[in-house]
Design a protein around this motif. Sequence first.
Motif, PDB file in Angstrom:
ATOM      1  N   PHE A 106     -14.745  21.992  99.720  1.00 54.22           N
ATOM      2  CA  PHE A 106     -13.263  21.671  99.811  1.00 54.22           C
ATOM      3  C   PHE A 106     -12.582  22.849  98.995  1.00 54.22           C
ATOM      4  O   PHE A 106     -11.610  23.585  99.172  1.00 54.22           O
TER       5      PHE A 106
ATOM      6  N   THR B 146      -7.806  24.377 105.170  1.00 50.54           N
ATOM      7  CA  THR B 146      -7.956  23.219 104.427  1.00 50.54           C
ATOM      8  C   THR B 146      -8.720  21.863 105.171  1.00 50.54           C
ATOM      9  O   THR B 146      -8.857  20.838 104.426  1.00 50.54           O
TER      10      THR B 146
ATOM     11  N   ASN C 262     -10.498  26.270 100.150  1.00 50.15           N
ATOM     12  CA  ASN C 262      -9.177  26.636  99.679  1.00 50.15           C
ATOM     13  C   ASN C 262      -9.027  27.791  99.232  1.00 50.15           C
ATOM     14  O   ASN C 262      -8.043  28.946  99.573  1.00 50.15           O
TER      15      ASN C 262
ATOM     16  N   THR D  40      -3.749  28.455 107.303  1.00 48.74           N
ATOM     17  CA  THR D  40      -3.791  27.894 106.158  1.00 48.74           C
ATOM     18  C   THR D  40      -4.420  26.323 106.519  1.00 48.74           C
ATOM     19  O   THR D  40      -5.244  25.804 105.760  1.00 48.74           O
TER      20      THR D  40
END
Lengths: 331, 307
Positions: free
Chosen positions: B286, B238, B290, B234
């Motif tokens: 971005f 990001t 995600n 994760t």
Amino acid sequence: MPDKTTVTPSSVAGAGPGQTGSGVDVSAPSVAAASELASMGGVNKPRSLGQDAWRELRARPMFWTAGILLVVLILMAAFPFLFTGADPGHADLRNHYLGDPQWTHLFQEDWFGYNKQGQSVWARTVYGARASVIIGICVTFAVTVLGGFLGMIAGYFGGWWDALLSRLTDIFFGIPLLLGALVLLQAFTHRTVWTVVLGLTVFGWMQIARVMRGAVITQKQADFVTAARALGAGNGRILLKHILPNAIGPVIVVATIALAGYISTEATLSYLGIGLQPPAISWGVDIASAKDVLRDAPHVLLVPSTFLSLTVLAFILLGDAVRDALDPKLR
Amino acid sequence: MGRYVIRRLLQMIPVFIGSTFLIFFMVYALGDPVAAMFGDRAPDPATAARIRQELLLDQPLWKQYLHYMGQIFRGDFGTAFNGQPVTELMGTAFPVTLRLTLVAIVIEIVVGITLGVLSGLRRGRALDTSVLVFTLVVVSVPTFVSGYVLQFLLGVKWEWVKPTVSTDAYLNELLLPGVVLALVSLAYVTRLTRTTLAENARADYVRTAVAKGLPRRRVVTRHLLRNSLIPVVTFIGTDIGQLMGGAIVTERIFNIHGVGFQLYQGILRQNSPTVVGFVTVLVLVFLFANLVVDLLYAVLDPRIRYA
């Protein structure tokens, strides 16, 4: 900076298991915490979150390292003249152009040599602490208030408020802190410490808001909230007196850790020429002008860089210590 | 899964509109692009008015924004103030930054996870302590400091690598900038891996695996690592978006002509079409990063199912 952590306790304090007569109370979590404490430390008298945190902090060498660094730093920011008698603005090109450090001349004007303008590197480093400290602390404060408020509203009222504020958080999250601050600050031709604080606050509040929202949602369902409502407490009272003291722990942790990041970002902005501007004295500004003479006089860059890094390190250590003390689960 | 993806894509639309409008507002409403064109001199009012009209800058902001978005969907990001189409700038800048980001991510993954696993498995030992101290030092030193120091030591003093990067930005030239860009995130990856590993090492399934007599190696790789790496994935996901936008400093130090360089030039000169165009693409990157991270979750952790 122990006072940062002891802000909460006064508001959380008291309310032990025996004290139920006063109607509304915050005892539900305190009872749980107290029994945990009792089993952990063997102490029977319940302590508040703040007292507990302070006990934890005192036992950590990391906290004391950070504390000593920070005391020196804050003294430097508040009373720079205690550390150097030299004037950071005084430039003497004739004698001192890129003068070498005199390592034995402790705390003297020429301790760390001179920069391109013939200014004392030590004096400029001492006076540069103020901008970093003010910006770091003010941004953290502003971000905590703004993010905390929005997060509280979103978490407590839910529904439309939550949907709206959460999307707003997402929108600001889509733009990285440095990038957003750069674009916002370039619109100002004259930038002061306060413009930089504004720029960093506008793009810095989102994480606090999310953490606060999560904490408030968890606390909202607690029995003591239902009890308070049953006793006729209004939304404002429930939020400020009952939920906030119980939800603020994780917020303080995140804010303390973020403080280091704001100081680093301020220096980066100033280094890029879009933060503080000369003649303002700031580590970022000095490092930016020192980079051109790195080959001939590395000390001009390395001295402010070292102080900047030590400052960031001190706040990171403090953040880690506070996290360990306030949030046992993360240990 | 398909429905989940569609729902997420739909949720991305307001966020995309909001973020781009925010940037648009800051560049066009707070700044003054026409004044910026003239540098330090005050523009002739008649000329300024003509330029404003040509660029639709005399319209209300929301109209300008709609017009701009309409053009973007036709693949037209406008023209930079030096007459070059913004898409052309993007065509040269994005591949360079993409390569730089790739180098950084690979370093982050390989070094960060290795250090994290080593120290997480040996908690409290000398290696663990030194890795922790290393991460603290790395996190404390801002990128522009570590960048200049490494460039000076490795590039200028010892001449191990070339101190700056050529226009073509070959992969081997990007090694040092990649390290500099990766450093801070690398420290986070190390600490995150260490913490989750140490946490999961006490889990029941690890005890079961050990109890049934599996070799230590297999317990670590198959049981412990697979579960511990979920938060790390994760974070890295990001981080891709952050790295691409955050390359401003690194690209400036090593003179790399990528996204960060163009953005910085655009911001300095108030070259509005460049800034808005590049940030729009970065926001998209971005958002998609995600989304991919969330989908990867389900792959890594079978307990998570998206309806």
